[in-house]
Design a protein around this motif. Structure first.
Motif, PDB file in Angstrom:
ATOM      1  N   GLN A 128     -12.746 -10.381  -9.822  1.00  0.00           N
ATOM      2  CA  GLN A 128     -12.034 -10.044 -11.061  1.00  0.00           C
ATOM      3  C   GLN A 128     -10.526 -10.201 -10.889  1.00  0.00           C
ATOM      4  N   ALA A 175      -7.818 -12.872 -12.625  1.00  0.00           N
ATOM      5  CA  ALA A 175      -6.672 -12.396 -13.390  1.00  0.00           C
ATOM      6  C   ALA A 175      -5.354 -12.990 -12.875  1.00  0.00           C
ATOM      7  N   TYR A 211      -1.019  -5.531 -14.451  1.00  0.00           N
ATOM      8  CA  TYR A 211      -2.400  -5.339 -14.924  1.00  0.00           C
ATOM      9  C   TYR A 211      -2.831  -3.881 -14.732  1.00  0.00           C
ATOM     10  N   GLU A 233      -8.627  -3.369 -15.167  1.00  0.00           N
ATOM     11  CA  GLU A 233      -8.705  -4.833 -15.091  1.00  0.00           C
ATOM     12  C   GLU A 233      -8.845  -5.308 -13.643  1.00  0.00           C
TER      13      GLU A 233
END
Lengths: 301, 191
Positions: free
Chosen positions: A22, A26, A267, A271
């Motif tokens: 993840q 990002a 972030y 997230e």
């Protein structure tokens, strides 16, 4: 120019290393790096393959690399162990025509090894560059004292990996500085975490993990940075067990370097999957006011 | 302390050295016994014969001692010894070769480590990718420790870190064929 790579997440990044996947996606997107997942990739075989058959250990990653060749791109690999196996396959095929022939027969595809295999750390720090990373920081990681943990397979064996100094690598440390954190000097940055021993042979694996945590703490670190899903799992999930060995509670949050980048880029904890760690990292980040806008942080107010 | 008659051994059991050299592609005789590998080995504390001694056993042809040693199973393949060896001996490759030979002879001082690796590769052979949850469940059952790490499971499951379903490649039979071709080629004698 947009940087574009064939992306090999590897098995762990869809499972226990989900945070790595993840946060990688990002920050890559944030920095304008395109990661095209290799279509139909397979497992690299990890240590189990090379402990069983040398040929199998080359063939498994070679199949994936042959698929990546169809995309015509260099390969970016986040997992240090997968990177190591893929690089080993690439080097063997490059060095020996005979091996290349055998491998192509085994995988029933053509693999020419003309593209590069790179670790994601290399891609982000060296291809994208620290200057661009610095420009993206809007929430500097002030107050984080970081033990950058490289483990074994990013740098060893140096003849094959050709990445950073084999005894004292600095890539992650330089990244920490660019993100506003403070790298600590410590002596366990390339020491082995025991890999699968924590599962198959805990009496050997757990003390190895303990030694790494202990050395990081002794040298003043308040967190550890990794680039490998197995190192992460060992240091994070097994931390309680490791602490119990000497009646200690280490409480050292462990981060993937991509989570660190994401934090500095602004972030949210969610997230970056910070809620999925066994050792809660948010407590430390709150203590150091990381989530607060830099202008209103305690140290400035 | 047990005493070995080394000169007698050297004369009588050279084959292990040659076999290891063939399997690993490494020259065992290059080792000059400086001990740097063992000094830096992070798992030497758990080995009966640390890396330098394994090399020596092979040099003098003490096959049984090398093959029955737990070291080749405990070796974590971390490559520290290889990175530091002043003679450039790829010791992890030597360890691997001895381990494969031991396995072929049915010598397994570390049964759980072998079991874990077999299940890992079985998972890859069936799915093309490792199914971590399936691997751990099978390992715990077959190593007869069903409740090992069971307290970690709920969090892993709720966080989406382990799944009851495997991720597969599109056509798992392709991977099965790859494994078969490797086995076929290895029958020819070269690993």
């Amino acid at each position: 120019m947009t940087l574009k790579y064939a992306y090999y997440p590897g098995c762990s990044l869809n499972a226990t290393g989900i945070e790595y996947n993840q946060s990688t996606k990002a920050v890559a997107k944030h920095l304008g790096v395109q990661l095209e997942e290799i279509d139909d990739w397979n497992c690299c075989g990890a240590s189990a393959a090379h402990n069983t058959s040398h040929l199998l250990s080359i063939a498994l990653p070679a199949r994936t690399l042959a698929l990546a060749e169809k995309q015509g791109l260099d390969v970016a690999v986040p997992c240090a162990a997968c990177f190591n196996r893929m690089k080993a396959a690439q080097v063997e095929v490059r060095q020996s025509k005979e091996m290349k022939k055998t491998i192509n027969e085994v995988i029933d595809m053509e693999y020419t090894a003309r593209h590069e295999v790179k670790t994601l750390l290399d891609v982000l720090v060296n291809d994208v560059g620290l200057d661009k990373i610095k420009e993206s920081v809007n929430r500097p990681l002030t107050g984080l004292k970081v033990a950058s943990y490289y483990g074994c397979l990013l740098v060893r064996p140096p003849k094959i990996m050709c990445f950073d100094d084999v005894e004292d690598p600095m890539t992650m440390d330089r990244l920490v500085v660019a993100l506003g954190g403070e790298p600590v000097e410590w002596s366990y940055k390339v020491e082995c975490c025991g890999a699968g021993h924590s599962t198959a042979k805990p009496a050997v694996g757990i003390p190895m993990i303990r030694d790494i945590l202990k050395n990081a703490k002794l040298n003043g670190a308040n967190c550890i940075l990794t680039a490998c899903p197995l190192c992460f799992l060992n240091l994070d999930m097994r931390q309680k067990e490791a602490g119990q060995l000497d009646n200690n509670s280490y409480q050292l949050p462990v981060f993937y370097f991509t989570q660190f980048m994401g934090l500095a880029f602004g972030y949210s904890a969610k997230e970056l999957c910070l809620n999925k760690h066994f050792v809660d990292p948010v407590k430390l980040l709150d203590e150091k006011d990381i989530f607060r806008h830099p202008d209103t942080r305690r140290e400035k107010a | 302390m047990e005493v070995f008659d080394i000169s007698n051994q050297v004369n009588n059991s050279a084959p292990i050295k040659e076999h290891v050299e063939e399997l690993s592609g490494e020259k065992v005789k290059k080792c000059y016994q400086c001990g740097k590998c063992t000094a830096g080995c992070p798992v030497a504390f758990a080995m009966d014969n640390p890396p330098r001694q394994i090399l020596r056993l092979l040099q003098v042809g003490l096959a049984k001692e090398a093959l029955e040693s737990n070291s080749v199973w405990i070796c974590a393949s971390c490559q520290t010894c290889y990175a530091r060896c002043p003679r450039g001996v790829n010791i992890p490759r030597v360890m691997e070769a001895v381990r494969i030979m031991a396995k072929n002879k049915g010598i397994m001082p570390e049964k759980n480590i072998k079991l874990f690796e077999e299940l890992f590769l079985k998972s890859v052979e069936n799915n093309g990718r490792v199914h971590e949850m399936g691997l751990i469940v099978m390992y715990n059952l077959m190593s007869m420790q069903p409740f090992k790490d069971v307290t970690l499971a709920p969090k892993l499951f709720l966080d989406g870190k382990i799944s009851p379903f495997p991720h597969k490649v599109k056509n798992p039979s392709e991977i099965k064929k790859l494994f078969e071709r490797v086995r076929e080629k290895e029958k020819g004698g070269h690993a």
